[in-house]
Design an enzyme around this catalytic site. Sequence first.
Site, PDB file in Angstrom:
ATOM      1  CB  CYS A  37      -6.870  -8.952  -2.132  1.00 35.86           C
ATOM      2  SG  CYS A  37      -6.013  -9.330  -3.911  1.00 35.86           S
ATOM      3  CD  GLU A  38      -6.430  -6.472   1.630  1.00 36.87           C
ATOM      4  OE1 GLU A  38      -6.237  -6.970   2.689  1.00 36.87           O
ATOM      5  OE2 GLU A  38      -6.124  -5.417   1.824  1.00 36.87           O
ATOM      6  N   GLY A  39     -12.012  -7.749  -0.010  1.00 34.90           N
ATOM      7  CA  GLY A  39     -12.945  -8.390   0.177  1.00 34.90           C
ATOM      8  C   GLY A  39     -12.292  -9.698   0.278  1.00 34.90           C
TER       9      GLY A  39
ATOM     10  CE1 TYR B 141      -2.765  -3.279   1.722  1.00 28.21           C
ATOM     11  CE2 TYR B 141      -4.260  -1.701  -0.189  1.00 28.21           C
ATOM     12  CZ  TYR B 141      -3.882  -2.878   1.232  1.00 28.21           C
ATOM     13  OH  TYR B 141      -5.509  -3.628   0.701  1.00 28.21           O
TER      14      TYR B 141
ATOM     15  CG  PHE C 285     -10.764  -7.804   5.889  1.00 29.96           C
ATOM     16  CD1 PHE C 285     -10.741  -7.362   7.424  1.00 29.96           C
ATOM     17  CD2 PHE C 285      -9.477  -7.527   5.135  1.00 29.96           C
ATOM     18  CE1 PHE C 285      -9.082  -7.585   7.984  1.00 29.96           C
ATOM     19  CE2 PHE C 285      -7.716  -7.676   5.873  1.00 29.96           C
ATOM     20  CZ  PHE C 285      -8.155  -7.281   7.888  1.00 29.96           C
TER      21      PHE C 285
END
EC number: 3.2.2.22
Length: 300
Positions: free
Chosen positions: A206-208, A130, A211
């Site tokens: 990816c974060e979906g 990031y 998380f």
Amino acid sequence: MAEITLEPSDLMAQTNKRIVPKFTEIFPVEDANYPYSAFIASVRKDVIKHCTDHKGIFQPVLPPEKKVPELWLYTELKTRTSSITLAIRMDNLYLVGFRTPGGVWWEFGKDGDTHLLGDNPRWLGFGGRYQDLIGNKGLETVTMGRAEMTRAVNDLAKKKKMATLEEEEVQMQMQMPEAADLAAAAAADPQADTKSKLVKLVVMVCEGLRFNTVSRTVDAGFNSQHGVTLTVTQGKQVQKWDRISKAAFEWADHPTAVIPDMQKLGIKDKNEAARIVALVKNQTTACATAASADNDDDEA
């Protein structure tokens, strides 16, 4: 995160290896009848087939992390006019690169790094943390949604060179409300637009997957004209996924343990962690990972 140093045998094996994904999920981005939540649920379901259960941990645990990834998944994001394919590691759900309709793979990294993708990939010219993509900004500054994903796919699908296309895209977008910001970003970093598009996909895909909170938040505002963003707390949690996963293993052995850095993230116990995180990173290997598309910034 710390970068890995591959042994010569690992390098040779990767050079000669053609990636065969365990599955490919297609998402028709502009189809309003196909919910984002259905896309994420379908991919998670297939990922879980390769996960294990760990005593004391509520969530599925991803396969052990490898220096050279053995398990991959592809997601093909299709708009009405174009598409790109994302190559994601199964062992940590990091985005490694994407393929354009012309068959060209673009991979996070630069000359001198070690390719993880096959088929003669090209380097994007920057890393995938990031910090590489948005600098010191928080993830709450990343706007997402169906329209944002559509623009990201259409723009990335046209990528041909490392910098010239980004400069052309900025010129085309100068009539947009944020034109001044785009111009300033392009002056400082010719690849700013590509980074901006990629970070949106990293968070939404990816974060979906990782998380519950991210997938729910994105789904709730996916069709909004104004887009949707994470909260500051959600953004901080996302960047500490590796640490939250470690905490899940700690709580498995010591259920009542008080973990200060988790409390700072608003996570008091494993029940709260299970509400927030859908998939846990395996902690049974000491393998460090290469800098790839959405590495936690814990060790930056």
